[in-house]
Design an enzyme around this catalytic site. Structure first.
Site, PDB file in Angstrom:
ATOM      1  N   GLY A  67       0.642  -1.419  -0.016  1.00 48.49           N
ATOM      2  CA  GLY A  67       0.051   0.058   0.071  1.00 48.49           C
ATOM      3  C   GLY A  67       0.775   1.294   0.064  1.00 48.49           C
ATOM      4  O   GLY A  67       0.201   2.601  -0.229  1.00 48.49           O
ATOM      5  N   THR A 173       9.022   3.065  -6.573  1.00 47.84           N
ATOM      6  CA  THR A 173       9.627   3.296  -5.240  1.00 47.84           C
ATOM      7  C   THR A 173       8.888   4.474  -4.216  1.00 47.84           C
ATOM      8  O   THR A 173       9.166   4.557  -3.368  1.00 47.84           O
ATOM      9  CB  THR A 173      11.122   3.521  -5.280  1.00 47.84           C
ATOM     10  OG1 THR A 173      11.470   4.244  -6.155  1.00 47.84           O
ATOM     11  CG2 THR A 173      11.633   1.951  -5.443  1.00 47.84           C
ATOM     12  N   GLY A 214       0.161  23.540   1.133  1.00 44.27           N
ATOM     13  CA  GLY A 214      -0.116  22.695   0.191  1.00 44.27           C
ATOM     14  C   GLY A 214      -1.154  21.592   0.850  1.00 44.27           C
ATOM     15  O   GLY A 214      -1.834  21.832   2.001  1.00 44.27           O
ATOM     16  N   VAL A 215      -1.632  20.730  -0.035  1.00 37.79           N
ATOM     17  CA  VAL A 215      -2.739  19.607   0.472  1.00 37.79           C
ATOM     18  C   VAL A 215      -2.451  19.068   1.859  1.00 37.79           C
ATOM     19  O   VAL A 215      -3.336  18.894   2.556  1.00 37.79           O
ATOM     20  CB  VAL A 215      -2.697  18.414  -0.667  1.00 37.79           C
ATOM     21  CG1 VAL A 215      -3.882  17.540  -0.283  1.00 37.79           C
ATOM     22  CG2 VAL A 215      -3.161  19.264  -2.234  1.00 37.79           C
ATOM     23  N   LEU A 352       0.461  11.775  -6.968  1.00 39.22           N
ATOM     24  CA  LEU A 352      -0.648  11.415  -6.565  1.00 39.22           C
ATOM     25  C   LEU A 352      -0.990   9.744  -6.639  1.00 39.22           C
ATOM     26  O   LEU A 352      -0.606   9.313  -7.931  1.00 39.22           O
ATOM     27  CB  LEU A 352      -1.751  12.127  -7.513  1.00 39.22           C
ATOM     28  CG  LEU A 352      -1.777  13.626  -7.331  1.00 39.22           C
ATOM     29  CD1 LEU A 352      -2.998  14.148  -8.652  1.00 39.22           C
ATOM     30  CD2 LEU A 352      -2.487  14.058  -6.007  1.00 39.22           C
ATOM     31  N   HIS A 477     -32.567  15.134  -9.135  1.00 33.76           N
ATOM     32  CA  HIS A 477     -32.764  16.225  -8.220  1.00 33.76           C
ATOM     33  C   HIS A 477     -33.417  15.536  -7.054  1.00 33.76           C
ATOM     34  O   HIS A 477     -34.450  14.772  -7.132  1.00 33.76           O
ATOM     35  CB  HIS A 477     -33.858  17.070  -8.975  1.00 33.76           C
ATOM     36  CG  HIS A 477     -34.231  18.254  -8.509  1.00 33.76           C
ATOM     37  ND1 HIS A 477     -33.559  19.405  -7.965  1.00 33.76           N
ATOM     38  CD2 HIS A 477     -35.347  18.460  -7.564  1.00 33.76           C
ATOM     39  CE1 HIS A 477     -34.346  20.090  -7.131  1.00 33.76           C
ATOM     40  NE2 HIS A 477     -35.383  19.573  -6.732  1.00 33.76           N
TER      41      HIS A 477
END
EC number: 1.8.1.4
Length: 498
Positions: A67, A173, A214-215, A352, A477
């Protein structure tokens, strides 16, 4: 004979012929078709895809759990904490609006951390199961490139090292935290931490400085701000998330300020001193001014990440990296050695997880003889604060710089019926389209579920849709996605509800 002379073959024949040599699955006997170094989102997805395509595959991961950063100490645990803290903040600040009252509301940090850890453990185990399902051999150890056709594995349990013979190698990596010399991280001490250390804070600090707007910094700053910490973001640039659309980030900062987060923009950090009761941080404004010392309980350093390629053995094979360590690849993810590929955070492009996944699939498809491709104009980016912020495609600034004539449409969530029913009206949807063809070039959203809504814009860009195409598409809707439809209507004509 072919296996023993593969280096000679690569050096004497064309790249196309070399590819046929290295991707052949019948000539080289028991060799792996592909060995993937790294078991993060790019690496494990590439391994699964290779197994699905019938390639004899191995995946080498030094963490001991699959992961990568994303699942273990990044995307997933941070989202778990963001969800927990949002529930607490909602209960404290907004439940009364719905007629829900309570007394003695409290947060149990140890239980919040346990919930986060349970999520991570379940997902890592699931990935290992998928590797087994698709016949991928999983090696727990540090991988390095021993030669053009072999990967050395140093097991994490210190058992005897091994060498895997392979026709192709994929380097996946990932990346590591970029150090900031004036603020040295020590997660063990817990006073100056990086994004990993911020996930394991065991008590709610009274004050926190986030170095980097930043994020990562904004997400983790939001977690602790919601729980009661006084958070100050120190950013060297003149705005947050500088790669995002400027109108978007301006309104994003205003929203975070309303939540109590403070900002020091155009400000650099020059020194930090760890003391028994906190950390004294020295900052200086750009353009001069006296240094300012401020004491905080915790400093979170979130100034970015850099490729992790230590000990891979790239240099001895002539594989080039750029000035910040990114491996140089061509449009098919090949390095200077044609059968060695690289994907994800260790090559150019946004760091990302989903970008790495797409590259992993594309690289393996190319190895298998198929046509692999990634459309980098259709890679979304999301900040999982509340409201969420999501973008895909071009910003207004990029279009202006490129001299591309465009038109834009905006629609606020304050005019969206579902957002009003949910009392989550902060934000808007912005669509950018080509002035002549009406093809959608970019979309930028701040609002509830922006990270989910952006997928519609991604599909539109991927398939070359116009703003009118989406505006004339029926949306259920009441839904938040109607805001996207109305922004598209505003782009090519006029919205109905604003």
């Amino acid at each position: 004979m072919l296996a023993s002379s593969s280096r000679f073959v690569v050096s004497r024949i064309t790249r196309a012929t070399a590819l046929r040599t290295f991707t052949s699955t019948s000539v080289l006997g028991e060799q792996y078709d592909v060995v993937i170094i790294g078991g993060g989102p790019g690496g494990y997805v590439a391994a699964i895809k290779a197994g699905q395509l019938g390639l004899k595959t191995a995946c080498v991961e030094m963490r001991g759990r699959l992961g990568g950063t994303c699942l273990n100490v990044g995307c997933i645990p941070s989202k778990a904490l963001l969800t927990s803290s949002h529930h607490f903040y909602d209960a404290k600040e907004h439940f009364k609006e719905h007629g829900i009252t309570m007394s003695d509301l409290a947060i149990d940090i140890s239980q919040m951390q346990a919930s986060k850890n349970k999520t991570v453990e379940g997902l890592t185990g699931g990935i290992e199961y998928l590797l087994k399902k698709y016949g991928v051999d999983y090696y727990k150890g540090k991988g390095s490139i021993a030669s053009t056709n072999s990967v050395a594995v140093a097991p994490i349990d210190n058992s005897a090292p091994s060498t895997l013979e392979t026709k192709n190698i994929v380097v996946a990596t990932g990346s590591e935290v970029t150090p900031l010399p004036p603020v040295p991280v020590d997660n063990a001490v817990g006073k100056i931490v990086d994004s990993t250390g911020a996930l394991d804070i065991s008590t709610i600090p009274k004050t926190m400085a986030v170095v980097g707007g930043g994020v990562i910094g904004l997400e983790m700053g939001s977690v602790w701000s919601r729980l009661g910490t006084e958070v100050t973001v120190v950013e060297y640039m003149d705005r947050l998330c500088p790669a995002m659309d400027q109108e978007l980030t301006k309104k994003f900062q205003q929203s975070l300020k309303k939540q109590g987060i403070k900002f020091q923009l155009k400000t650099g950090v020059t020194k930090s001193v760890v003391e028994a009761d906190g950390v004294t941080l020295t900052t200086e404004k750009q353009g001069g001014g006296d240094p300012k010392d401020t004491k905080y309980d915790i400093i979170l350093v979130a100034t970015g990440r850099r490729p992790y390629t230590d000990g891979l053995g790239l240099e001895k094979l002539g594989i080039q990296t750029d000035r910040i360590g990114r491996i140089q690849v061509d449009e098919h993810f090949r390095t200077a050695v044609p059968n060695i590929y690289a994907i994800g955070d260790c090559i150019n492009g946004p760091m990302l997880a989903h970008k790495a996944e797409e590259e992993g699939i594309a690289a393996v498809e190319i190895i298998a003889g198929h046509a692999g491709h990634v459309n980098y104009d259709a890679i979304p980016g999301v900040v999982y604060t509340f409201p969420e912020v999501a973008s895909v495609g071009k910003t207004e600034e990029e279009l202006k710089e490129a001299g591309i004539k465009y038109k834009k449409g905006n629609f606020p969530f304050s005019a969206n019926s579902r957002a009003r029913a949910n009392a989550t009206t902060d934000g808007f949807v912005k669509v950018l389209a080509d002035a002549e063809t009406d093809r959608i070039l970019g979309c930028h959203i701040m609002g509830p579920n922006a990270g989910e809504m952006i997928a519609e814009a991604v599909i539109a860009i991927e398939y070359g849709a116009s703003s009118e195409d989406l505006a004339r598409t029926c949306h259920a809707h009441p839904t938040l996605s109607e805001a996207f439809k109305e922004a598209c209507m505003d782009t090519y004509d006029k919205p109905i509800h604003f």
